[in-house]
Design a protein around this motif. Sequence first.
Motif, PDB file in Angstrom:
ATOM      1  N   ALA A  79      13.693  75.309  11.066  1.00 17.76           N
ATOM      2  CA  ALA A  79      13.779  75.822   9.706  1.00 17.76           C
ATOM      3  C   ALA A  79      14.359  74.762   8.791  1.00 17.76           C
ATOM      4  CB  ALA A  79      14.623  77.092   9.652  1.00 17.76           C
ATOM      5  N   ILE A  80      14.089  74.919   7.495  1.00 13.57           N
ATOM      6  CA  ILE A  80      14.598  74.021   6.458  1.00 13.57           C
ATOM      7  C   ILE A  80      15.423  74.852   5.485  1.00 13.57           C
ATOM      8  CG2 ILE A  80      14.029  72.370   4.640  1.00 13.57           C
ATOM      9  CD1 ILE A  80      13.252  71.422   7.406  1.00 13.57           C
ATOM     10  N   ALA A 102      17.652  70.258   7.973  1.00 11.59           N
ATOM     11  CA  ALA A 102      16.831  70.880   9.016  1.00 11.59           C
ATOM     12  C   ALA A 102      17.716  71.539  10.057  1.00 11.59           C
ATOM     13  CB  ALA A 102      15.934  69.836   9.673  1.00 11.59           C
ATOM     14  N   PHE A 103      17.199  72.629  10.670  1.00 11.35           N
ATOM     15  CA  PHE A 103      17.931  73.360  11.696  1.00 11.35           C
ATOM     16  C   PHE A 103      16.978  73.737  12.825  1.00 11.35           C
ATOM     17  CE2 PHE A 103      20.538  73.891   7.977  1.00 11.35           C
ATOM     18  CZ  PHE A 103      21.843  73.863   8.462  1.00 11.35           C
ATOM     19  N   TYR A 104      17.552  73.803  14.042  1.00 11.12           N
ATOM     20  CA  TYR A 104      16.825  74.232  15.233  1.00 11.12           C
ATOM     21  C   TYR A 104      17.533  75.446  15.818  1.00 11.12           C
ATOM     22  CZ  TYR A 104      15.298  74.360  20.109  1.00 11.12           C
ATOM     23  OH  TYR A 104      14.834  74.768  21.318  1.00 11.12           O
ATOM     24  N   ARG A 105      16.735  76.493  16.152  1.00 13.47           N
ATOM     25  CA  ARG A 105      17.304  77.717  16.713  1.00 13.47           C
ATOM     26  C   ARG A 105      17.250  77.654  18.225  1.00 13.47           C
ATOM     27  NH1 ARG A 105      20.841  81.537  14.901  1.00 13.47           N
ATOM     28  NH2 ARG A 105      20.539  83.533  16.001  1.00 13.47           N
ATOM     29  N   LEU A 153      14.356  67.628   2.832  1.00 15.35           N
ATOM     30  CA  LEU A 153      13.140  68.177   3.409  1.00 15.35           C
ATOM     31  C   LEU A 153      12.716  69.440   2.664  1.00 15.35           C
ATOM     32  CD1 LEU A 153      13.933  67.679   7.202  1.00 15.35           C
ATOM     33  CD2 LEU A 153      12.688  66.168   5.663  1.00 15.35           C
ATOM     34  N   GLN A 154      11.387  69.654   2.659  1.00 11.73           N
ATOM     35  CA  GLN A 154      10.827  70.793   1.948  1.00 11.73           C
ATOM     36  C   GLN A 154      10.184  71.809   2.883  1.00 11.73           C
ATOM     37  OE1 GLN A 154      12.159  70.591  -1.355  1.00 11.73           O
ATOM     38  NE2 GLN A 154      10.122  71.251  -1.966  1.00 11.73           N
ATOM     39  N   GLN A 155       9.507  71.332   3.924  1.00 13.04           N
ATOM     40  CA  GLN A 155       8.717  72.220   4.770  1.00 13.04           C
ATOM     41  C   GLN A 155       8.650  71.665   6.178  1.00 13.04           C
ATOM     42  OE1 GLN A 155       4.760  71.659   5.115  1.00 13.04           O
ATOM     43  NE2 GLN A 155       4.706  73.292   6.625  1.00 13.04           N
ATOM     44  N   VAL A 156       8.517  72.537   7.175  1.00 12.32           N
ATOM     45  CA  VAL A 156       8.474  72.142   8.574  1.00 12.32           C
ATOM     46  C   VAL A 156       7.329  72.869   9.258  1.00 12.32           C
ATOM     47  CG1 VAL A 156      10.072  73.948   9.307  1.00 12.32           C
ATOM     48  CG2 VAL A 156       9.857  71.861  10.680  1.00 12.32           C
TER      49      VAL A 156
END
Length: 1116
Positions: free
Chosen positions: A953-954, A960-963, A987-990
């Motif tokens: 997610a952004i 940025a993040f990771y779950r 960042l805008q989108q992942v």
Amino acid sequence: MPVSLLWAVDVYGRVYSLSTRGQQWEQCRDAVLEFKRVTAVQQCCWGIACDHHIYLNVHSSDVPIRYQEETFENQRWNPLDNFSDRLLPSDRWQWSNITGLEHQPLDSFFLPSSNWEWEGDWYIDENFGGEPTEKEGWTYAIDFPATYTKDKKWNSCVRRRRWIRYRRYKATDTWAKIPSEGHSGPLPDPFNDISCGGWEISEEPRGRLSLWAVSLQGKVWFREGIHHHSPEGDGWEEVSLPGEVVQISCGPGDLVWAVLWEGQLIVREGITRDCPRGSSWVVVDSPNPEAGAIHVAVGDNVVWAVTKDNKVWYRRGINSYNPRGSGWIGMIGEMVMINVGLNDQVWGISCEDRAVYFRQGVTSSELSGKAWKAVNVPRDGDIRSHSSATQSVMSEDSDTKNGPQRAVLEVGACPSSPPPDPPPVDVPKPRIPKVTSDSFISEMLSDRKVKQEGATTAVTAGPGDPQWSNVDLEETQTHLAVGLSSVATYTLCQEEPYGADEHPLWAWVSGGGCGVDSLSSSVQSMSLSISPAQTAAWRKQIFEQLSERSKREMDNFKHYEQSVWVKKGTMQWWRDWKPHKWVDVRFALEQFSGPEGNQDGILFLYYNFNEEKKYLHAFINEVTILVPVLNDSKHTFAIYTAERTKQRWPIRLAAATELEMHDWLALLSVSCCDSRGIQGPPSKQALWSVTCKGDVFVCEPSPSLETCPYPTPCDQMFWHQVGGHLRLVESNSLGVVWGVGYDHTVWVYTGGYGGGFLQDNKCVGTELTDVKCVYIYENQRWNPVTGYTNRGLPTDRYMWSDATGLQECTKANTKPPSPHWTWVADWAIDYGISGGTDREGWQYAADFPTSYHGHKTLKDFVRRRRWARKCKLTTTGPWQEVPPIPLSDVTIIPCGAQSIVEPIPLWAISNKGDVLCRLGVTLLTPAGTSWLHVGTDQPFKSISIGGASQVWAIARDGSAFYRGSVTAQSPSGDCWYHIPSPVRQKLQQVSVGRTSVYTVDQHGNLWFRQGLTPSCPQGSSWEHISNNVRKVSVGPLDQVWIIADKVQGSHSLSCGTVCHRLGVQPMEPKGQSWDYGIGRFHWSHNKNIKGLFTENNLGYESFDSTRRFYSYMPFP
């Protein structure tokens, strides 16, 4: 189509031409030397003879080539001599050009070469401005330079008159030698290869051409000054190279390719009308690294190559803005050389039989063609040889009885009675000269010496022995050695080198001046494999075959005629050329049934230009998309084909009413689907996409879309519309599809199709509404007297404008995005703009444009505030609303459920930035049952779930993040891991795939996450891949698709272009290059490719592959 010529050279250096309306090869009788190569255009043909000099053959025409030489005689008045040639020291020359800066006496003019002649002597031009002058052509003025008049006045102190002399080019229909001289003197080495083209680069001067040549030392030279009034050009200029060149090819436009000695290819870049020589070279690898290239041929939008193993290769992705192309495609057949002619038609010489071949099926939509077909037509000497064969033999018999032992044997002659058995002679195997090398004349000469030695042993020498001609005659030697040893003497100079039933052996072919297309009758006649008529039975057989073929074609024509129906109407068309404007046209759709019952059709667009009736056409099965276009005053839509997608220039039409536009769109959409066999709702593997207008499109992918190494080009993908209006769409390979509107309303796909203007198709009939805001900006500048006011500087933007400030947008003249939208509220100040505002909604900055902030400082001299107004659209489509939480982003796992009741992971972000996980999503209940909130420390704006339930997610601050620990038992995971962003980037989108993670930052840069492993799912670092990227979408097999900006086409730049990453492999997940697809009036976010393919489709283990692809289509 006018008559044009195909030129060819046989292995003996003789030049032939074949007319598109002719039935035989005509030999150029005036060629006194053997030729190595020729290169032809419509008005002339250039060639290299065996002496390595260049020769020019200009075709004669009804209008001769004439050039007007002029010079001006100047005089000044003085009180003693009246007007005389006594000029002031500051005056111009007595004899000068029109500007007076160059000295041009009458005796300073010379003919450029011996190929010109004077038509007459110098004479005075007694016309001025279309009217006759008085007193021997003098015109008068006050001084040099000034405005001249034909009447002498009291203050006329100077006068001049023009002298004219014409010269005519006389060397037409003959080979004229071109001097090998540059600007600094003779060239250091002779020429080896030549190529002519470039007539489409510029229309001025008329007949302008580009001539490129290669010397024996591998240098490249460019011939300057070739145009209609100077067909020979002015001189040679050397072009710098990265290596030694062996062969070069120039197309009609700005394409120039060459082959290096090492087997690599180079492409010339920077060719324009002002710089036809270009600016730089770019190296392109050979199609086969093990067998380098030996030959290249280019056209308008194609490049063909031949490697050392005689394999033929086609270069895809060629256009004016990308002359290097994108990849090689291997073709069937083995050739020694290839040539591309007009309309990108392809000619070649086979490696096996040295025959000329034509590439069938080459069209603007299928430039690679379909198959090779031999061009076997007789030469002008073949028929004479056949008709005189019998007479030659009979004359031999009579001469034997009544005169000396002397006979003349014609080509193909066969004795009427068997000759006596000859003594055993070792017959050498005929050898074909190596015409692909530069020394093929030497090869023929070496053959000639061998033949002469053999001939002396088989033929009795005498005082009447003939002189050997400069043409190698293999077939005569064969007849001598086989059965005519008793004949004393042979007149070899009257014989042909080929037998009666043998085709000529060709060395070179040039179709640059041959105007044919794949469907023209000229190709049919040229391509018929017909031998000369030998017997009445043969003629009867051919006649029967042609009659049967004609009857079959007429029967097919009748079948089509019975099934054709036409729909006509009137529209407006946005003209392709400048000045662009709307033009009234007649529009027609002709539909017919194919021989197998399939539906097809043709679009015709009739218009008038310069009082001439013209038309455009497009085949229904070549249409790739029908796109409604945003326009605040017209009901417009665009029609794309593969070729117009490359050009970034569709057929754009406007209907008189909204109902008429919808009727045409519905009819054309159904016709396009029928021609491609598409029926019913989209498949589970369909690609979903949304335009910036909000229209929803789907594409049924072909199995070759992701095939390596040559996937289906993006510009050939067919898109058709589904009812609805969305801002983004998300799907997976199980057929679960979600969408989000501009008002953040959530919708789920119900499985139907149609809706919108497709009212006749099956649709659930759900009514959809969408609301969006239209924004304008109020701009002000500060001055010391009145403070902030709407009186700006002359260089400032409009005081009421759009976001860029380039277009004036007031409250009064701003309309909804299209006539389909209606206002539902009044204008109001928008306080939610990025950067913050003060109490009145103003943002401040030092100047336009710059970064704005919500508080005033001493350095702020300008300010702005944003006004918003809501508008509403109502339509229908196969969608069901999912209340009550509005969303800004949604993502579905591309694979997963193995049964209809197994849950499908789905994550989303609300319009407030909260992260949500949807529970109860299955194939039976695609809308799910409830939301599970996932805690975060800050609001998020983008989210994506990929293979193995990887969730990235952004946040709104660009991080940025990771779950972690997301499983079927724990669908929401346990915690977030912060991932550092690229240096100084937000960042805008992942988007997450199987083993790849891609992100896009706020500046349009595309980043790839390196170091992803099962033990380290967060990766290690970011690597930059590309720029000008708006959105990215990664599939479960790590397929990468993007929406790119500033993509160049042959007509214009395009924004919002669908691009596919080529070369993505498990060992190379970043890929190699981009393939450009639909663009210009195109996609707004990323196209959804989650349902595209599974590993079962591609031959791997079971694994689904669909990925979201928002879309963005910026319409004018």
